[in-house]
Design an enzyme around this catalytic site. Structure first.
Site, PDB file in Angstrom:
ATOM      1  N   GLU A 114       6.560  -9.385   0.999  1.00 55.88           N
ATOM      2  CA  GLU A 114       6.929 -10.349  -0.047  1.00 55.88           C
ATOM      3  C   GLU A 114       8.066  -9.814  -0.928  1.00 55.88           C
ATOM      4  O   GLU A 114       8.903 -10.574  -1.406  1.00 55.88           O
ATOM      5  CB  GLU A 114       5.696 -10.727  -0.876  1.00 55.88           C
ATOM      6  CG  GLU A 114       4.734 -11.615  -0.079  1.00 55.88           C
ATOM      7  CD  GLU A 114       3.406 -11.819  -0.771  1.00 55.88           C
ATOM      8  OE1 GLU A 114       2.714 -10.808  -1.020  1.00 55.88           O
ATOM      9  OE2 GLU A 114       3.060 -12.978  -1.069  1.00 55.88           O
ATOM     10  N   GLU A 134      -2.989 -10.564   4.579  1.00 54.89           N
ATOM     11  CA  GLU A 134      -3.972 -10.646   3.483  1.00 54.89           C
ATOM     12  C   GLU A 134      -5.278 -11.314   3.915  1.00 54.89           C
ATOM     13  O   GLU A 134      -6.371 -10.917   3.479  1.00 54.89           O
ATOM     14  CB  GLU A 134      -3.374 -11.412   2.290  1.00 54.89           C
ATOM     15  CG  GLU A 134      -2.422 -10.571   1.440  1.00 54.89           C
ATOM     16  CD  GLU A 134      -0.980 -10.613   1.890  1.00 54.89           C
ATOM     17  OE1 GLU A 134      -0.732 -10.999   3.052  1.00 54.89           O
ATOM     18  OE2 GLU A 134      -0.091 -10.264   1.091  1.00 54.89           O
TER      19      GLU A 134
HETATM   20  C1  LIG Z   1      -0.034  -9.927  -3.429  1.00 56.43           C
HETATM   21  C2  LIG Z   1      -0.140  -8.866  -2.421  1.00 56.43           C
HETATM   22  C3  LIG Z   1      -1.309  -8.642  -1.714  1.00 56.43           C
HETATM   23  C4  LIG Z   1      -1.327  -7.547  -0.734  1.00 56.43           C
HETATM   24  O1  LIG Z   1      -0.310  -6.946  -0.463  1.00 56.43           O
HETATM   25  S1  LIG Z   1      -2.820  -7.164  -0.019  1.00 56.43           S
HETATM   26  C5  LIG Z   1      -2.447  -5.777   1.036  1.00 56.43           C
HETATM   27  C6  LIG Z   1      -1.766  -6.226   2.294  1.00 56.43           C
HETATM   28  N1  LIG Z   1      -1.473  -5.085   3.122  1.00 56.43           N
HETATM   29  C7  LIG Z   1      -2.288  -4.666   4.107  1.00 56.43           C
HETATM   30  O2  LIG Z   1      -3.340  -5.239   4.345  1.00 56.43           O
HETATM   31  C8  LIG Z   1      -1.828  -3.478   4.895  1.00 56.43           C
HETATM   32  C9  LIG Z   1      -2.903  -2.412   4.915  1.00 56.43           C
HETATM   33  N2  LIG Z   1      -2.470  -1.294   5.728  1.00 56.43           N
HETATM   34  C10 LIG Z   1      -2.570  -1.293   7.073  1.00 56.43           C
HETATM   35  O3  LIG Z   1      -2.998  -2.223   7.703  1.00 56.43           O
HETATM   36  C11 LIG Z   1      -2.180  -0.019   7.771  1.00 56.43           C
HETATM   37  O4  LIG Z   1      -1.993   0.995   6.822  1.00 56.43           O
HETATM   38  C12 LIG Z   1      -0.871  -0.136   8.609  1.00 56.43           C
HETATM   39  C13 LIG Z   1      -1.117  -1.066   9.808  1.00 56.43           C
HETATM   40  C14 LIG Z   1       0.280  -0.664   7.783  1.00 56.43           C
HETATM   41  C15 LIG Z   1      -0.525   1.282   9.150  1.00 56.43           C
HETATM   42  O5  LIG Z   1      -1.636   1.796   9.833  1.00 56.43           O
HETATM   43  P1  LIG Z   1      -1.737   3.366  10.148  1.00 56.43           P
HETATM   44  O6  LIG Z   1      -0.534   3.833  10.853  1.00 56.43           O
HETATM   45  O7  LIG Z   1      -3.062   3.580  10.845  1.00 56.43           O
HETATM   46  O8  LIG Z   1      -1.753   4.079   8.731  1.00 56.43           O
HETATM   47  P2  LIG Z   1      -2.982   4.183   7.722  1.00 56.43           P
HETATM   48  O9  LIG Z   1      -3.762   5.411   8.050  1.00 56.43           O
HETATM   49  O10 LIG Z   1      -3.736   2.913   7.660  1.00 56.43           O
HETATM   50  O11 LIG Z   1      -2.216   4.343   6.304  1.00 56.43           O
HETATM   51  C16 LIG Z   1      -1.843   5.595   5.772  1.00 56.43           C
HETATM   52  C17 LIG Z   1      -2.560   5.768   4.434  1.00 56.43           C
HETATM   53  O12 LIG Z   1      -2.113   4.705   3.574  1.00 56.43           O
HETATM   54  C18 LIG Z   1      -3.259   4.016   3.076  1.00 56.43           C
HETATM   55  N3  LIG Z   1      -2.914   2.594   2.904  1.00 56.43           N
HETATM   56  C19 LIG Z   1      -2.194   1.824   3.747  1.00 56.43           C
HETATM   57  N4  LIG Z   1      -2.064   0.592   3.248  1.00 56.43           N
HETATM   58  C20 LIG Z   1      -2.713   0.590   2.062  1.00 56.43           C
HETATM   59  C21 LIG Z   1      -2.930  -0.396   1.063  1.00 56.43           C
HETATM   60  N5  LIG Z   1      -2.380  -1.645   1.162  1.00 56.43           N
HETATM   61  N6  LIG Z   1      -3.634  -0.076  -0.018  1.00 56.43           N
HETATM   62  C22 LIG Z   1      -4.140   1.168  -0.161  1.00 56.43           C
HETATM   63  N7  LIG Z   1      -3.974   2.158   0.751  1.00 56.43           N
HETATM   64  C23 LIG Z   1      -3.263   1.854   1.848  1.00 56.43           C
HETATM   65  C24 LIG Z   1      -4.313   4.206   4.149  1.00 56.43           C
HETATM   66  O13 LIG Z   1      -5.601   3.988   3.614  1.00 56.43           O
HETATM   67  C25 LIG Z   1      -4.075   5.634   4.549  1.00 56.43           C
HETATM   68  O14 LIG Z   1      -4.613   6.454   3.544  1.00 56.43           O
HETATM   69  P3  LIG Z   1      -5.355   7.834   3.930  1.00 56.43           P
HETATM   70  O15 LIG Z   1      -4.308   8.682   4.588  1.00 56.43           O
HETATM   71  O16 LIG Z   1      -5.859   8.389   2.646  1.00 56.43           O
HETATM   72  O17 LIG Z   1      -6.455   7.483   4.894  1.00 56.43           O
END
Ligand SMILES: C/C=C/C(=O)SCCNC(=O)CCNC(=O)[C@H](O)C(C)(C)COP(=O)(O)OP(=O)(O)OC[C@H]1O[C@@H](n2cnc3c(N)ncnc32)[C@H](O)[C@@H]1OP(=O)(O)O
Length: 260
Positions: A114, A134
């Site tokens: 976004e 989301e």
């Molecule tokens: C108005 C707005 C609303 C929103 O934006 S709601 C949020 C929308 N976003 C998501 O749902 C994305 C969430 N993240 C993911 O799905 C995954 O990440 C990815 C597919 C982008 C990448 O996956 P991978 O390569 O397996 O990495 P990983 O281990 O999941 O991420 C590395 C570290 O980053 C943290 N993290 C990732 N996204 C978020 C997030 N949105 N909020 C909080 N933490 C996040 C994880 O937990 C982890 O952390 P650690 O290394 O401590 O296990």
């Protein structure tokens, strides 16, 4: 220089280079959204800045969106606060006086995508992945996604992404109009900065008004906007930049813009 939480800001000529820096996933929180809003206000007030390039720190994430830890305990006050902060920050970004370019260097998810949607132009690296996931976590895109995405990619692809959780790779994103250019890994920032240099060759007075006219096309009918376009053309003749642009061309020299 002012400190902007979780944002690194570097001014290079007429361009502000902004890096979202909140490891590990460059997520957004209260502090960074407030900082982005303040930063855009500060850049609008800096007559020397014509373009803004925004990218993510590291090589994996542009931004993974909102920090999901904030929504873990179902607190409606937090939901209200965060959706307001997202709206204010990204609407400020969309209304930035100059040209904004998202250099998408990795995952752009949810509020991360976004943020890119609030920019004027998007350049993605070949390995970048984009989604509005989301609904997969019981939320919805509340930072402009439901409105901005269909405008760019059409309702069909917007619904695939928002309702089915489809993630698109950079090539698909280019094909459907979500990004305008795909570059190699590690090259988005450089490509965006090059485009920003082109912006600096345009009259900032013209760019500012042209951007507003293009954005108005979404909300006002052409019958009204065509009149407005003519009015704005005439108003440009009050600016020093209009005089400078035409006179520089006729004198076969480069224009020196005044931003007024
Ligand atoms: C108005 C707005 C609303 C929103 O934006 S709601 C949020 C929308 N976003 C998501 O749902 C994305 C969430 N993240 C993911 O799905 C995954 O990440 C990815 C597919 C982008 C990448 O996956 P991978 O390569 O397996 O990495 P990983 O281990 O999941 O991420 C590395 C570290 O980053 C943290 N993290 C990732 N996204 C978020 C997030 N949105 N909020 C909080 N933490 C996040 C994880 O937990 C982890 O952390 P650690 O290394 O401590 O296990």
């Amino acid at each position: 220089m002012t400190h902007y939480a979780h944002l690194q800001v570097e001014k290079r000529g007429h361009t502000a280079q902004v890096t979202i820096d909140n490891p590990p996933a460059n997520t957004w929180n209260r502090a960074s959204l407030n900082a982005l809003k303040q930063l855009v206000a500060d850049l609008n007030a800096d007559d020397n800045i014509y373009a803004l390039v925004i990218t993510g720190s590291g090589s994996k994430f542009f931004s993974a969106g909102a920090d999901l830890n904030l929504f873990a305990d179902g607190n409606k006050l937090v939901a209200t606060e965060m959706t307001m902060l997202f709206g204010e920050a990204f609407e400020a970004l969309a209304a930035f006086r100059g040209v904004s370019i998202a250099a998408i260097n990795g995952y752009a998810m949810g509020g991360g995508l976004e943020c890119a949607l609030a920019c004027d132009i998007r350049i993605a690296e070949v390995q970048a992945q984009m989604a509005l996931p989301e609904a997969a976590v019981g939320l919805l895109p509340c930072a402009g996604g439901t409105q901005q995405l269909p405008w760019l990619v059409g309702e069909g692809w917007a619904k695939r992404m928002i309702l089915c959780g489809e993630r698109v790779d950079a090539d698909t994103a280019e094909r459907i109009g979500l990004v305008e250019e795909v570059v190699g890994q590690g090259q988005a920032l450089e490509a965006a900065l090059k485009l920003a240099e082109k912006v600096a060759r345009q009259s900032p007075s013209s760019v500012k008004v042209c951007k507003q006219l293009v954005q108005r096309a979404r909300i006002e009918p052409p019958s009204y906007n065509l009149i407005h376009e003519r009015e704005q053309f005439i108003k440009l003749f009050d600016t020093a930049d209009q005089q400078e642009g035409v006179q520089a061309f006729l004198a076969k020299r480069s224009p020196q813009w005044h931003n007024r």
